[in-house]
Structure formats: structure tokens, C-alpha cells
Motif scaffolding. Structure first.
Motif, short mmCIF file in Angstrom:
data_model
loop_
_atom_site.label_atom_id
_atom_site.label_comp_id
_atom_site.label_asym_id
_atom_site.label_seq_id
_atom_site.Cartn_x
_atom_site.Cartn_y
_atom_site.Cartn_z
N VAL A 81 0.86 -1.19 0.00
CA VAL A 81 0.00 0.00 0.00
C VAL A 81 0.89 1.23 0.00
N ASN A 82 0.80 2.04 -1.06
CA ASN A 82 1.67 3.20 -1.23
C ASN A 82 0.92 4.52 -1.18
N ASP A 83 -0.26 4.53 -0.62
CA ASP A 83 -1.11 5.70 -0.69
C ASP A 83 -1.86 5.88 0.64
N ILE A 84 -1.92 7.12 1.11
CA ILE A 84 -2.55 7.40 2.40
C ILE A 84 -4.01 7.00 2.40
N GLN A 85 -4.76 7.41 1.37
CA GLN A 85 -6.19 7.13 1.36
C GLN A 85 -6.47 5.64 1.33
N THR A 86 -5.67 4.89 0.56
CA THR A 86 -5.86 3.44 0.51
C THR A 86 -5.59 2.82 1.87
N ALA A 87 -4.53 3.27 2.53
CA ALA A 87 -4.22 2.75 3.87
C ALA A 87 -5.35 3.05 4.85
N VAL A 88 -5.89 4.26 4.79
CA VAL A 88 -7.00 4.63 5.68
C VAL A 88 -8.23 3.77 5.38
N ASP A 89 -8.54 3.62 4.08
CA ASP A 89 -9.72 2.85 3.70
C ASP A 89 -9.64 1.40 4.18
N LEU A 90 -8.47 0.79 4.04
CA LEU A 90 -8.33 -0.62 4.39
C LEU A 90 -8.01 -0.82 5.88
#
Length: 523
Positions: A81-90
Motif C-alpha cells: 500500500v503506497n497511498d494514504i487514502q488506501t491505507a486509511v480505507d483498508l
């Protein structure tokens, strides 16, 4: 870590199974994009070689494959995971299915960290351990009960920096170690900073990161732990034996010290002492022992790395350091030392702290998560059991959130010219969802008061060589011990005035050393 011999030995045994799995398993459903894989070997060649910084290595995936990418190797599926929003979502919003940890055979079973809170599976024991820690130091209100202790140790740090400026990293370790040991075990560390428990804790913390964060052959193929040590590729067994002895000593020494003090009626009020007073069984006592180890191990080396990065950044950016000093002089004056109650009024200090955490992501890949069930995200399939690795380094260096990320710029966290402050990196550094560090507020309090103390009474600048020329340093980092630290550097740390020197020395009058427990520790 994985060697060629270990990989060869292991893959011969499981090659056919993996090949069939790769043909007929999860590849039927669309995984996030990633590099092409080889039969049997999968993506093993895409993992970073020894010595390469992992954060920048995996960051290349974002440009190639997008915010989330996948690899398949060793019979497992990895999600980067290389993205803040993706990390937050998951990891935040779906934390109920992304809060598990991978089984750590090497670090957990063989090295002895199996009961460490940060790698425990999501069991009732894990929830109970986190609840205990949260109750004691998990909120700002709870931490405020220990303001005097944290402030006193910060004053003693300043005194040691006057006496031993050339060993400033050792003094930072003494500060963090002394603070946590006093809070956790009621232990008073050696006044000169050369303390056996501090050294023991720092060693164990380094071992934990190396043994748990790195991928060892036996983690992939657990049956290897039953092979004899003399076989090629089994060198990890000797390493584990050495580490286990160190971990056991680290676990037992402060705990036995406290029990002895309690028996003698000389114990100082502390977290583990309180827990032992209400302990009702041997099993619970063992659990409490690991609580103490978790508090020390989680907070020592990470805080040291943050403060080391702060000194590194201030040495490279004298104008920023002068601005920080000016704020402290304006808010506090020069006739007293900073207190934790001053922190809300030191907005530039808060910005410097955030930029310090961002500029050097101390744990570049965080700790891995595991998905508890099949899931889908943005049209991609994430199979149950996937190892999800948040690339904290990439998130903290993403120019979309932090323009010119290589530049140390605290202004990005201030509300200037109607501009919104940048994303708070502490929401990344301290973990996600149900796995967020329960000692986050204690760590921030310790780091911020130490920064304020240093800026209030010292001038920090580049060191000079024998000819009086400044010793140049480069903004480079290393992850040799698993955590990201600045590469070894020299700097000058001197009291900024006679008045500052007197303030530093005043701790000997206000709070003289009246106890040294280091002599009670068997080394």
C-alpha cells in the motif's frame, strides 16, 4: 534474513505446490497489479536485496502499478500500500478484517517475542493487554499524571548533553530508557546514562525489529525449524539462539528487580507494580511481565530515532532552529525551562515535531497486517491471508501531500495564507486502526519536551574539525538495525548562554540524584 541457500532448500520442497497454486488459485480473480512472476519462484526476485532501503524500493510500485500493488511469493500474497487514502480505507475503516498479524516463527517462536503485544493475534488476551496500557498512558489526560517525571528526565538529558555532548545518541537513549523504566518498573537509572537495563532494552528493541520485520526463511517454511543446525542455510538457528537469550534477560531483569523491591518495601509506584498488586495467578503474572516488556520495547528506540532525527535536521537547518528558539523565548522566556503545559502554545515546535516524524519515517514499512477474510477494493480482489504492508516511507514522501518532500519544512503543518495544514504524519507513523500504538501520546509528550528543552538551552550547529572548518553532513539515513536513523553524524551542542548553563545545572539542586538502581542489576 533469507539467503540463497535457504531459498533453494525450501523451494525444492514446495515448488510444485506453489506452481499449481499460482495457476489455479487467486490468479483467477483480479488481484491489484504488480510485476510479472516466474513459475515456482513467483515474485521473489522483486523483493529488495540486502542493504537496499525498503521504503524507496516499494515506492517505485506506485508509479508503475498505482496506490496498491500485489506480489506472490513463498506461497503467500503480498499487498503493498503506497497511498494514504488506501491505507486509511483498508487499515482504519476496515480494521475489523485487517488487524491481524502474520505468524512470526523466527521472531515470535524462536527468538522469544511470541507474547509481545504488537505481534499477538487479535485474541482476548491481546485486547486485555491493550486496554491495560491504554488505561495507564493511552490518553493525554492519563499521560499528564506523569508530566513531572517526563520533564525531570528531560532536564537530566540536558545535563548529560552538557557533560557528554560527543555521545549525544547515547544520552538520548538514556533519556528515553530512564523515563520508561521509571514509569513502568519504578527503576532509577544510572545518573551518567551508562545503565545496564537501558542498554538491555535498546538491544532487545533492535532485535525485535530485525527478527519480526524482516522475512526469514523459517517464517515462510516453518518446517525448517526442525532441521539440524549444521545443514547449509540453517544459520538462522544460531542467530535465534543468541537472540532468545538476550530477549529472556531483557524480559526477566526489570521484572525481578521490581519484585525484589516490592518484597523489601522499597518499590516506587509504577505501572507493573500496580498490576502485580491485583495479580491473582502465575499465568496473569507472566502476562504482566510481557506488558512491561512491551512498554519498554515499543517506546525506547523509536523515540531515540525521532530525537536523533531532530538534532540531525536542526544541524542541517540552522534558520529553522533559530526560529524555534525564538518561539520558545517569546512564549516561555529565558528565565525558566519548558514544561509540558507550555506545549499547546508552541505551535512551531509542534510543526517541527510533525516534520521530524515525516522527514524520517522511523519504521518505514510499519508492521505488516493480515486480512482475515476475502475482500475487494477499488475493483481488485484481496484474498484472505494476504500480508498487507503499508509503505509509510512513501506516504510520508508523497508530493501530493507533501510538496518537495526531501526538504525539511515545518511550515507545511501551519495554517498560512488560508492554506490547510498538511496531513498529520503521526496518523501514519503510529499505526492504523486497532493496531495503533497505545503509547502514542506518551511518546509525543516525551519527544516534544526533549525538543523544547534542547532548543531552550542549547545552540546546535555543525561540528568543526581540527582546523576549525565545519564538518559537512549529508541528509542520508540507514535502516541497518531495522529502524530508520540518520547515518552517523557529528554536531556541536553547547549551552546558548551563561543563564542557560545555570538553568541546566539547576536540576542538581532542585532534584539531586538520590537513588541509583543500576547496581542492583546482575549483568
Amino acid at each position: 534474513m533469507l539467503s540463497i541457500a535457504e531459498v533453494t532448500t525450501s523451494l525444492v520442497a514446495l515448488g510444485t505446490c506453489f506452481f499449481l497454486w499460482s495457476l489455479f488459485g487467486t490468479s483467477r480473480r483480479r488481484l491489484p497489479p504488480g510485476p510479472g512472476s516466474l513459475p515456482v519462484l513467483g515474485n521473489i526476485r522483486d523483493f529488495p536485496p540486502a542493504g537496499e532501503l525498503e521504503g524507496p524500493h516499494w515506492a517505485k510500485h506506485k508509479a508503475l502499478y498505482g496506490p496498491i500493488s500485489s506480489l506472490q511469493a513463498f506461497g503467500k500474497t503480498f499487498m503493498i500500500v503506497n497511498d494514504i487514502q488506501t491505507a486509511v480505507d483498508l487499515l482504519d475503516k476496515r480494521s475489523s478484517i485487517y488487524s491481524e498479524r502474520p505468524i512470526s516463527v523466527f521472531g515470535g517462536e524462536m527468538c522469544g517475542f511470541g507474547e509481545a503485544v504488537s505481534i499477538l493475534c487479535t485474541t482476548d488476551k491481546w485486547r486485555n493487554d491493550r486496554k491495560r496500557i491504554h488505561t495507564y498512558i493511552g490518553t493525554r489526560s492519563a499521560v499528564s499524571r506523569f508530566n513531572h517525571l517526563i520533564e525531570l528526565e528531560a532536564r537530566r538529558l540536558a545535563l548529560r548533553l552538557v557533560n557528554f555532548p560527543n555521545t549525544f545518541v547515547d544520552q538520548l537513549k538514556a533519556f528515553t530508557g530512564s523515563t520508561i523504566l521509571k514509569l513502568t518498573f519504578g527503576y532509577c537509572a544510572a545518573p551518567d546514562g551508562n545503565d545496564p537495563l537501558v542498554a538491555m532494552g535498546n538491544t532487545a528493541s533492535s532485535i525485535f525489529v530485525q527478527s519480526v520485520n524482516n522475512l526469514w526463511a523459517v517464517d515462510v517454511f516453518p518446517f525448517l525449524k526442525y532441521f539440524p543446525s549444521w545443514l547449509p542455510g540453517m544459520g538462522f538457528k544460531g542467530v535465534a539462539e543468541i537472540y532468545h537469550k538476550m530477549v529472556t534477560k531483557y524480559l526477566e531483569s526489570p521484572f525481578e528487580f521490581l519484585k525484589s523491591e516490592m518484597a523489601n518495601g522499597t518499590a516506587i509506584e509504577c505501572f507493573i507494580g500496580h498490576e502485580l498488586e491485583v495479580c491473582s495467578s502465575a499465568a496473569e503474572e507472566y502476562e504482566i511481565k510481557w506488558l512491561g516488556a512491551a512498554l519498554y520495547g515499543a517506546g525506547s528506540d523509536t523515540t531515540v530515532a525521532a530525537l536523533e532525527t531532530f538534532l540531525f535536521a536542526m544541524t542541517l537547518n540552522p534558520a529553522i532552529f533559530r526560529r524555534l528558539q525564538n518561539e520558545i523565548d517569546s512564549v516561555i522566556g529565558q528565565d525558566r525551562l519548558p514544561l509540558l503545559t507550555d506545549m499547546p502554545n508552541l505551535t512551531y515546535l509542534e510543526a517541527v515535531l510533525k516534520e521530524t516524524l515525516r522527514w524520517n519515517a522511523i519504521l518505514p514499512l510499519g508492521l505488516p497486517h493480515v486480512s482475515l477474510e476475502d475482500d475487494s477494493y477499488d475493483g481488485y480482489f484481496i484474498p484472505k491471508g494476504s500480508i498487507v504492508i503499508p509503505n509509510i516511507w512513501q506516504m510520508c514522501n508523497d508530493p501530493l501531500h507533501y510538496p518537495e518532500p526531501s526538504i525539511f519544512n515545518p511550515d507545511r503543518f501551519l495554517s498560512l495564507n488560508d492554506r490547510e495544514p498538511a496531513y498529520d504524519p503521526s496518523d501514519l507513523i503510529f499505526g492504523f486502526g486497532r493496531r495503533i500504538c497505545p503509547g502514542k501520546d506518551f511518546a509525543n509528550a516525551s519527544t516534544s519536551i526533549a525538543m523544547a528543552m534542547i532548543a531552550a538551552v542549547f545552540d546546535v550547529s555543525k561540528a568543526e574539525d581540527e582546523l576549525g572548518k565545519e564538518v559537512e553532513i549529508q541528509p542520508e539515513f540507514t535502516t541497518a538495525n531495522g529502524l530508520s536513523h540518520p547515518k552517523s553524524f557529528r554536531c556541536s551542542i553547547l549551552p546558548r548562554s551563561e543563564n542557560a548553563a545555570e538553568l541546566i545545572q539547576s536540576v542538581l539542586i532542585d532534584h539531586p540524584y538520590d537513588r541509583d538502581d543500576s547496581k542492583k542489576i546482575r549483568t
